[in-house]
Design an enzyme around this catalytic site. Structure first.
Site, PDB file in Angstrom:
ATOM      1  N   LYS A 202       9.036  -0.200  -7.259  1.00  0.00           N
ATOM      2  CA  LYS A 202       7.568  -0.815  -6.834  1.00  0.00           C
ATOM      3  C   LYS A 202       6.980  -1.869  -7.646  1.00  0.00           C
ATOM      4  O   LYS A 202       6.492  -2.816  -7.280  1.00  0.00           O
ATOM      5  CB  LYS A 202       6.686   0.501  -6.812  1.00  0.00           C
TER       6      LYS A 202
ATOM      7  N   SER B 178       0.724  -1.084  -0.076  1.00  0.00           N
ATOM      8  CA  SER B 178       0.118  -0.076   0.002  1.00  0.00           C
ATOM      9  C   SER B 178       0.773   1.274  -0.021  1.00  0.00           C
ATOM     10  O   SER B 178       1.882   1.242   0.738  1.00  0.00           O
ATOM     11  CB  SER B 178      -0.967   0.141   1.107  1.00  0.00           C
ATOM     12  N   ASP B 179       0.281   2.393  -0.576  1.00  0.00           N
ATOM     13  CA  ASP B 179       0.785   3.507  -0.612  1.00  0.00           C
ATOM     14  C   ASP B 179       0.651   4.101   0.897  1.00  0.00           C
ATOM     15  O   ASP B 179      -0.103   3.663   1.543  1.00  0.00           O
ATOM     16  CB  ASP B 179       0.164   4.452  -1.393  1.00  0.00           C
ATOM     17  N   LYS B 180       1.379   5.093   1.226  1.00  0.00           N
ATOM     18  CA  LYS B 180       1.233   5.481   2.585  1.00  0.00           C
ATOM     19  C   LYS B 180       0.200   6.886   2.611  1.00  0.00           C
ATOM     20  O   LYS B 180      -0.846   6.557   3.163  1.00  0.00           O
ATOM     21  CB  LYS B 180       2.603   6.142   3.281  1.00  0.00           C
TER      22      LYS B 180
ATOM     23  N   THR C 123      -1.920  -1.145  -4.106  1.00  0.00           N
ATOM     24  CA  THR C 123      -2.588   0.083  -4.505  1.00  0.00           C
ATOM     25  C   THR C 123      -1.619   1.163  -4.812  1.00  0.00           C
ATOM     26  O   THR C 123      -0.576   1.146  -4.920  1.00  0.00           O
ATOM     27  CB  THR C 123      -3.117   0.589  -2.889  1.00  0.00           C
TER      28      THR C 123
END
Length: 885
Positions: free
Chosen positions: A593, A330-332, A610
């Site tokens: 990524k 996931s992105d932050k 994500t």
């Protein structure tokens, strides 16, 4: 990219053979256009009609088309198999359309990237400033940028004036980046660290600049991303892989059985026509031609329910893929965090205060040592400086407009009751990366003040009364807070101007600690993921310390973070080992990524990824399921993904995982119900051939069921019996068990045993009833009572139906006994059974329909034996469950 940020502007210009004042000559531009081509992203496309035809290149589709051709040909010779043909062709066409739509999404992602290109730009050529189409740019062109411009190519900055660029679409980080022209040391820096470069498709939000074009078209960072997106192979979902294995196995088995049936019939002395009809009937009976449509229906229903829960599924198989996910990357920013900078701590008058509330909600409390505390004079002064030394604005509707940091500072002041009444800002020194502060000359009532805010160390150096503050700054920094210092001094009422020389003898007012806080829902969702055996990995463009601090608050186990620079130094084999233990990756580039997703998949994991930015598109395409943000996500990210979160909430992914696991349960129930029923019909045909070989005459003149009757049973089964299984209630323990093993096969030992044993349990009563009542209708291999033989077939037809119902009642669960389940827990099944009995009655007792179906009412005294067919498969499956078979 590496050399351009490492060298000074003069060397850059020399390397590109251009002048900052006159730019390129028109002749040089033409030569470079011939060499580099247009500044646009172009990829070769496969024609749409070829894409559509390629959807038929699938084993299941080919065997279905073969079956349709055979049944169609036999219909032409009076075999009454036209309905079979039409149903099969409809299923094939539906699946081809769905596959075509899926493939079109790759082109959509590329088109979305193209739409981010800039139409026109200002360029200096032959000493003249002109506006040109951005597609005509070449390396070496000198361009000018100002506030509001979108950067048309990758550039090296030559001169800047307070330049800030929003690179969120490329790096994923929401704060605008302050740019400069100095050379930067370092190897393999990610775009977010290249502060002297600008990137195609990003936006200038403040300031002006002159720059030289260094890369165009597919050589830009956006172009490289587009290339990665185009190169990413369309991933088959776990379900598609399993179904592919299942279908290959099923087809082999069916063709082998069909061939054995044909050869055995010839061996028994039947003519080739009868033998071929028997073999084809067996193949048609065995092929679950409605299974693809059933799977589509299950996934479509799941997609509809997920959409109501804020998860929009673009690819139907993705609805089930989530159920197999073992890693969520996931992105932050915005996914795990609020994406709203918030002042959470303040230091004033020697005291540290916690400030409650999240984002731009103006409700909040000031706490000291965990208890509510009054606003002290020192704290009030700190907040007052933040309120007035600020470029954000409060709109009439209460919304705040401005940079995230300044908006957060203003909200903190509003929480303390401050407002701009009786205050006027007379002069401003705007923030600049050169001096790292902002100052205002502000009049409040009859008094005038100089207010200053900026980097804590810079402000401290300009102040008195700031002893022992470094310790507090370190404490705030260790909590991943962005720390700003504040100072002031009162000046004479006669002062009208403000410049840097006035910023002396300032009084230190305090500190404010700012962070993008974790979402409460994300903290809870990550906890649920742990219970469900799913590991959460944070991948961010932020700094490692910030990422680790946020990970700790979220509950992500992380001892260390790996940076993009470190990832660039290791190969895939080493990365496969790293991803087993590392849960935080920081300052990553798009290719990093993507590589993380590849490494996890090579380790046998099922990966959800994500993303919201353009930089995320390659990873979204590479993951087993890409999940884009619906609110903050770019069109590129949305087009590259299989699912869109309409609320940008990590917790929504976890809810979808639970439903994805329920979908897998539904699919297994559907297949485990369908295969034994199809097997039973195949056994009826094969059993008849074997019996005919032993000179049992009733089986040598007719099969137990006619092809049209088999089709009818299959349709009723699919629509009225199997589809209601989809509506079974979701198990409550789905998120308390690990994800299923990706290596598990649909056809395992459990399935094989149940298909064989339940198939026999369904087949046996119908076969026995047809033999018992129909034998008297055949003498010396001649039909002496056609009606009696048709009645026997009808009794077998009803026996099959009741046997299916008996199995259906227990098929609601793969392992739980039917006697432990609420009989009214799924009213859809009750409705399906009722309609099934009604349609069978119509087919039997309405003369016109009965004639087509080749059925006839049979004597009442036969009914007890027909009804007994209900119990044999029910008891068989219950015994198998009890024995854990």
């Amino acid at each position: 990219m590496s050399k351009w940020y490492q060298i000074g502007t003069e060397e850059v210009l020399k390397e590109l053979n251009t002048s900052p004042d006159t730019g390129l000559s028109n002749n040089e531009v033409k030569a470079r256009q011939d060499r580099h081509g247009k500044n646009e992203i172009v990829f070769k496309k496969t024609p749409k009609w070829i894409k559509f035809l390629l959807q038929f290149n699938d084993p299941m589709v080919i065997i279905l088309l073969f079956a349709a051709a055979v049944t169609g040909t036999m219909s032409a010779f009076g075999a009454h198999m036209l309905p079979d043909t039409l149903v099969i062709l409809a299923v094939v066409f539906l699946n081809a359309v769905l596959g075509y739509i899926q493939e079109e999404k790759a082109d959509a992602a590329i088109n979305a990237l193209k739409n981010m290109m800039v139409a026109k730009c200002l360029v200096i050529r032959d000493g003249q400033q002109v506006q040109i189409e951005s597609t005509d740019l070449v390396p070496g062109d000198i361009i000018r940028l100002e506030t509001g411009d979108k950067i048309p190519a990758d550039i090296r900055l030559l001169s800047t004036s307070n330049l800030h660029v929003d690179e969120a679409s490329l790096t994923g980080e929401s704060n605008a980046v302050s740019k400069h022209t100095n050379a930067i040391d370092g190897e393999d820096l990610v775009p977010g660290d290249c502060l002297n470069l600008g990137f195609s498709g990003t936006n200038v939000v403040q300031g002006t600049a002159k720059a030289v074009v260094i890369e165009t078209a597919r050589n830009t960072e956006f172009g490289k991303i587009a290339t990665m997106v185009a190169a990413a192979e369309g991933n088959k979902t776990p379900l598609q892989k399993k179904m592919g294995e299942f279908i290959h196995t099923l087809i082999k088995a069916i063709l082998i059985i069909g061939s054995v049936c044909f050869a055995y019939s010839l061996y028994l002395g039947f003519d080739s026509g009868y033998s071929f009809l028997g073999a084809v009937s067996l193949v048609v009976a065995a092929i679950p031609e409605m299974l693809p449509a059933l799977l589509t229906a299950i996934l479509a229903l799941a997609g509809t329910i997920m959409a109501k829960n804020k998860a929009l599924v673009k690819s139907l198989p993705a609805a089930e893929t989530l159920g197999a996910v073992s890693y969520i990357c996931s992105d932050k920013t915005g996914t795990l965090t609020e994406n709203k900078m918030t002042v959470v701590k303040a230091y004033a008058g020697g005291q540290v205060f916690d400030i409650s509330g999240t984002g731009y909600d103006i409700k909040g409390e000031f706490l000291h040592n965990g208890l509510s505390h009054e606003i002290t004079p020192e704290l009030n002064k700190l907040l007052q400086i933040g309120f007035h030394c600020n470029n954000s604005h409060i709109k009439n509707n209460g919304d705040i407009q401005g940079s995230p940091t300044e908006s957060a500072i203003k909200v903190a002041a509003i929480k303390a009751g401050l407002s701009d009444e009786r205050a006027t800002t007379l002069e401003t020194i705007p923030f600049d990366s050169k001096w790292k502060y902002m100052a205002t000359l502000t009049q409040i009532g009859e008094k005038k003040y100089i207010f200053l805010k900026g980097a804590a160390d810079v402000v401290l150096a300009m102040c008195s009364g700031s002893e022992n503050v470094e310790k507090v700054i370190d404490e705030f920094a260790h909590q991943a807070l962005r720390v700003l210092g504040f100072a002031f001094k009162e000046v004479e009422n006669t002062q009208e101007d403000l410049d840097h020389e006035n910023l002396t003898e300032l009084t230190f007012a305090g500190l404010q600690g700012i962070i993008d806080p974790p979402k409460e829902s994300a903290i809870e969702a990550i906890s649920q993921c742990k219970k469900a055996g799913i590991r959460t990995v944070m991948i961010t463009g932020d700094h490692p310390n910030t990422a680790l601090a946020i990970a700790k608050q979220l509950g992500i186990s992380a001892e260390r973070a790996i940076t993009g620079a470190q990832l660039s130094e290791i190969d895939m084999a080493e990365l496969q080992e790293k991803v087993k233990s590392v849960s935080v990756f920081a300052r990553v580039a798009p290719e990093h990524k993507r590589d993380i997703a590849i490494a996890l998949k090579l380790n046998g994991e099922v990966v959800a990824m994500t993303g919201d930015g353009v930089n995320d598109a390659p990873a979204l395409k590479e993951a087993d399921i890409g999940v884009a943000m619906g609110i903050t996500g770019t069109e590129v990210a949305k087009e590259a993904s299989e699912m869109i979160l309409t609320d940008d909430n990590f917790a929504t992914i976890v809810k979808s995982v639970e439903y994805g696991r329920h979908v897998w349960d539904s699919i297994r129930r559907a297949i485990l119900y369908t295969l034994p029923t199809n097997a039973a019909q195949s056994l009826l045909i094969f059993g008849a051939l074997v019996a005919a070989g032993f000179s049992i005459q009733v089986f040598s003149v007719r099969f137990v069921l006619e092809p049209v009757q088999i089709l009818w049973i299959n349709l009723v089964d699919s629509i009225l019996y199997t589809m209601p299984l989809m509506m079974e209630a979701m198990r409550k323990d789905l998120l308390s068990v690990p994800p299923r093993d990706p290596k598990i096969k649909i056809i395992d030992h459990l399935f094989l045993k149940r298909v064989i044993l339940i198939g026999i349990a369904i087949f046996a009563p119908a076969f026995a009833i047809y033999y018992y009542y129909g034998s008297a209708a055949v003498v010396n291999n001649e039909i002496v009572d056609a009606l009696l033989l048709t009645q026997s077939q009808t009794a077998a037809f009803w026996a099959i139906m009741f046997a299916h119902v008996g199995y259906l009642i227990s098929a609601r669960s793969i392992d739980k006994s039917a006697f432990t389940m609420n009989p009214f827990g799924n009213l859809w099944i009750i409705a399906g059974i009722s309609l099934g009995i009604l349609t069978h009655a119509m087919a039997t007792y309405i003369p016109v329909v009965a004639e087509v179906m080749k059925l006839a009412p049979f004597p009442v005294e036969w009914w007890p034996w027909v009804l007994c067919s209900f119990f044999m498969p029910l008891l068989a499956i219950e015994v198998l469950k009890m024995l854990r078979w």
